[in-house]
Design an enzyme around this catalytic site. Structure first.
Site, PDB file in Angstrom:
ATOM      1  N   HIS A 110      43.421  28.142  57.202  1.00  0.00           N
ATOM      2  CA  HIS A 110      42.514  26.994  57.011  1.00  0.00           C
ATOM      3  C   HIS A 110      41.064  27.344  57.373  1.00  0.00           C
ATOM      4  O   HIS A 110      40.127  26.922  56.706  1.00  0.00           O
ATOM      5  CB  HIS A 110      42.997  25.816  57.866  1.00  0.00           C
ATOM      6  CG  HIS A 110      42.526  24.486  57.379  1.00  0.00           C
ATOM      7  ND1 HIS A 110      43.246  23.332  57.567  1.00  0.00           N
ATOM      8  CD2 HIS A 110      41.408  24.104  56.711  1.00  0.00           C
ATOM      9  CE1 HIS A 110      42.600  22.316  57.035  1.00  0.00           C
ATOM     10  NE2 HIS A 110      41.473  22.757  56.514  1.00  0.00           N
ATOM     11  N   TYR A 164      46.237  18.151  58.486  1.00  0.00           N
ATOM     12  CA  TYR A 164      46.159  16.791  57.935  1.00  0.00           C
ATOM     13  C   TYR A 164      47.271  15.884  58.468  1.00  0.00           C
ATOM     14  O   TYR A 164      47.192  14.662  58.325  1.00  0.00           O
ATOM     15  CB  TYR A 164      46.235  16.808  56.399  1.00  0.00           C
ATOM     16  CG  TYR A 164      45.169  17.634  55.701  1.00  0.00           C
ATOM     17  CD1 TYR A 164      44.044  18.098  56.375  1.00  0.00           C
ATOM     18  CD2 TYR A 164      45.294  17.951  54.351  1.00  0.00           C
ATOM     19  CE1 TYR A 164      43.093  18.877  55.742  1.00  0.00           C
ATOM     20  CE2 TYR A 164      44.338  18.719  53.700  1.00  0.00           C
ATOM     21  CZ  TYR A 164      43.241  19.184  54.400  1.00  0.00           C
ATOM     22  OH  TYR A 164      42.300  19.946  53.759  1.00  0.00           O
TER      23      TYR A 164
HETATM   24  N1  LIG Z   1      39.746  23.659  53.278  1.00  0.00           N
HETATM   25  C1  LIG Z   1      39.041  22.771  53.938  1.00  0.00           C
HETATM   26  O1  LIG Z   1      38.507  23.042  55.025  1.00  0.00           O
HETATM   27  C2  LIG Z   1      38.883  21.386  53.346  1.00  0.00           C
HETATM   28  C3  LIG Z   1      37.916  20.510  53.851  1.00  0.00           C
HETATM   29  C4  LIG Z   1      37.796  19.249  53.271  1.00  0.00           C
HETATM   30  C5  LIG Z   1      38.614  18.886  52.209  1.00  0.00           C
HETATM   31  N2  LIG Z   1      39.569  19.760  51.743  1.00  0.00           N
HETATM   32  C6  LIG Z   1      40.478  19.399  50.617  1.00  0.00           C
HETATM   33  O2  LIG Z   1      39.725  19.023  49.480  1.00  0.00           O
HETATM   34  C7  LIG Z   1      40.082  17.697  49.064  1.00  0.00           C
HETATM   35  C8  LIG Z   1      38.889  17.010  48.451  1.00  0.00           C
HETATM   36  O3  LIG Z   1      37.783  16.975  49.356  1.00  0.00           O
HETATM   37  P1  LIG Z   1      37.266  15.655  50.031  1.00  0.00           P
HETATM   38  O4  LIG Z   1      38.253  14.585  49.773  1.00  0.00           O
HETATM   39  O5  LIG Z   1      36.891  15.965  51.421  1.00  0.00           O
HETATM   40  O6  LIG Z   1      35.896  15.361  49.289  1.00  0.00           O
HETATM   41  P2  LIG Z   1      35.483  14.761  47.870  1.00  0.00           P
HETATM   42  O7  LIG Z   1      36.519  15.000  46.827  1.00  0.00           O
HETATM   43  O8  LIG Z   1      34.092  15.249  47.629  1.00  0.00           O
HETATM   44  O9  LIG Z   1      35.322  13.197  48.183  1.00  0.00           O
HETATM   45  C9  LIG Z   1      36.363  12.292  48.207  1.00  0.00           C
HETATM   46  C10 LIG Z   1      35.724  10.921  48.155  1.00  0.00           C
HETATM   47  O10 LIG Z   1      35.030  10.789  46.913  1.00  0.00           O
HETATM   48  C11 LIG Z   1      35.447   9.608  46.241  1.00  0.00           C
HETATM   49  N3  LIG Z   1      35.643   9.960  44.840  1.00  0.00           N
HETATM   50  C12 LIG Z   1      36.490  10.899  44.339  1.00  0.00           C
HETATM   51  N4  LIG Z   1      36.392  10.935  42.993  1.00  0.00           N
HETATM   52  C13 LIG Z   1      35.483   9.987  42.644  1.00  0.00           C
HETATM   53  C14 LIG Z   1      34.964   9.546  41.399  1.00  0.00           C
HETATM   54  N5  LIG Z   1      35.374  10.078  40.239  1.00  0.00           N
HETATM   55  N6  LIG Z   1      34.042   8.551  41.403  1.00  0.00           N
HETATM   56  C15 LIG Z   1      33.623   7.987  42.556  1.00  0.00           C
HETATM   57  N7  LIG Z   1      34.078   8.384  43.774  1.00  0.00           N
HETATM   58  C16 LIG Z   1      34.999   9.367  43.817  1.00  0.00           C
HETATM   59  C17 LIG Z   1      36.753   9.183  46.860  1.00  0.00           C
HETATM   60  O11 LIG Z   1      36.774   7.768  46.978  1.00  0.00           O
HETATM   61  P3  LIG Z   1      37.876   6.848  46.177  1.00  0.00           P
HETATM   62  O12 LIG Z   1      39.149   7.004  46.926  1.00  0.00           O
HETATM   63  O13 LIG Z   1      37.265   5.491  46.298  1.00  0.00           O
HETATM   64  O14 LIG Z   1      37.935   7.350  44.766  1.00  0.00           O
HETATM   65  C18 LIG Z   1      36.735   9.817  48.246  1.00  0.00           C
HETATM   66  O15 LIG Z   1      36.239   8.894  49.203  1.00  0.00           O
HETATM   67  C19 LIG Z   1      40.647  17.055  50.334  1.00  0.00           C
HETATM   68  O16 LIG Z   1      41.464  15.962  50.044  1.00  0.00           O
HETATM   69  C20 LIG Z   1      41.388  18.214  50.953  1.00  0.00           C
HETATM   70  O17 LIG Z   1      42.656  18.388  50.334  1.00  0.00           O
HETATM   71  C21 LIG Z   1      39.691  21.000  52.283  1.00  0.00           C
END
Ligand SMILES: NC(=O)c1ccc[n+]([C@@H]2O[C@H](COP(=O)([O-])OP(=O)(O)OC[C@H]3O[C@@H](n4cnc5c(N)ncnc54)[C@H](OP(=O)(O)O)[C@@H]3O)[C@@H](O)[C@H]2O)c1
Length: 276
Positions: free
Chosen positions: A102, A44
């Site tokens: 990862h 990241y």
């Molecule tokens: N291990 C891996 O390979 C891997 C891969 C991907 C992600 N991750 C980790 O998992 C975390 C979360 O995953 P992600 O961010 O990819 O996906 P996510 O949580 O499914 O989606 C994040 C998006 O959803 C929106 N959101 C979040 N809560 C919301 C709510 N209550 N209502 C409406 N919209 C909402 C956010 O927009 P707003 O900012 O407008 O709220 C953001 O654009 C990452 O930050 C990372 O740390 C790990």
């Protein structure tokens, strides 16, 4: 019991793709909301920003759960430990709480990188170890290979993807699961069922989507830039979905909507097939 299931650590604040001041602001707001667990990764490029944000939080580091992940390019003996030492410097920590691999090495053997991870634990670089993006077969191989328990397999987990094979493997191996892309980056909001069920509980669609994950024994990573959404994602411990609602949402997993495809990342293994 896995560290992710103690206290408030079942709800982790993810930091991808936040950077710099935006990250600092989001982490501080998340901490005000109540989050104490934060997830980053070498990939990241924001470990130093998270280190600064944590330093300035005014919260004792012992109260936090910091997870980082080793980049796939660093999973060779000549780079692994130097990369983790750099992560520790950037995060301003003597040891991280949880160090994850990862990605697995595609479909190749998981043993070499697991051995490096275990050695990092032996050296005291991390209190706990875990993996990410492991298939059910890899989870079974890992428990055979390791002496130290894995406290998590962090995987894409949301209501539009059938991950019951991972749930089965978790039960068999004792490796707990954590979700990422828990609201499928907003895709779940295209399905009115979450709002409809939420209306009966006075809860948002996001809260229903996250509660469905939690009730399967899976801890949760979410990321948001907005206080209102962070709060919504955090306040999911005070209601229960009925078995009927759990089953209705489960039907959506037939969609098989996957974000982390081989097109998106070259490290993706051949994923588990949906359960028949
Ligand atoms: N291990 C891996 O390979 C891997 C891969 C991907 C992600 N991750 C980790 O998992 C975390 C979360 O995953 P992600 O961010 O990819 O996906 P996510 O949580 O499914 O989606 C994040 C998006 O959803 C929106 N959101 C979040 N809560 C919301 C709510 N209550 N209502 C409406 N919209 C909402 C956010 O927009 P707003 O900012 O407008 O709220 C953001 O654009 C990452 O930050 C990372 O740390 C790990």
């Amino acid at each position: 019991m896995s560290v992710y299931f103690s206290g408030c650590f079942q709800r982790v604040f993810g930091t991808y793709p936040l950077q710099g001041q935006g990250l600092k602001s989001a982490v501080h707001t998340a901490a005000e909301v109540g989050y104490r667990a934060f997830d980053t990764a070498q990939w990241y490029g924001n470990e130093a920003a998270l280190g600064d944000a944590i330093r300035d939080l005014g919260v004792d580091k012992d109260e936090l759960l910091i997870t980082t992940k080793v980049h796939p390019e660093n999973m060779a003996a000549d780079r692994f430990f130097a990369s983790v030492e750099q992560s520790l410097r950037d995060l301003q920590l003597d040891a991280v709480d949880v160090l994850l691999l990862h990605w697995p090495p595609g479909d190749r053997s998981v043993e070499p990188s697991l051995s490096l991870l275990q050695e990092a634990h032996r050296r005291g670089y991390t209190k706990h170890i875990g993996v990410s993006n492991y298939t059910s077969q890899m989870m079974r191989q890992a428990v055979k290979h390791l002496d130290v328990p894995l406290v998590i397999n962090q995987i894409e987990f949301h209501a539009l993807l059938d991950q019951r094979r991972l749930i089965q493997a978790s039960g068999e191996t004792g490796i707990p699961l954590a979700s990422y892309c828990s609201v499928a980056r907003g895709e779940v909001f295209n399905y009115p069922i979450f709002t409809n069920i939420g209306n009966a509980h006075g809860k948002t669609a996001a809260q229903v989507a996250l509660r469905w994950i939690l009730q399967q024994g899976v801890s949760i990573n979410t990321m948001s830039t907005k206080r209102v959404n962070m709060q919504s994602n955090f306040d999911i411990m005070d209601f229960v979905l009925s078995s009927v609602d759990m089953a209705r949402i489960q039907l959506l997993t037939e969609t098989n909507y996957r974000i982390s495809t081989a097109q998106v990342t070259p490290y993706a293994p051949t994923w588990d097939a949906p359960l028949d």
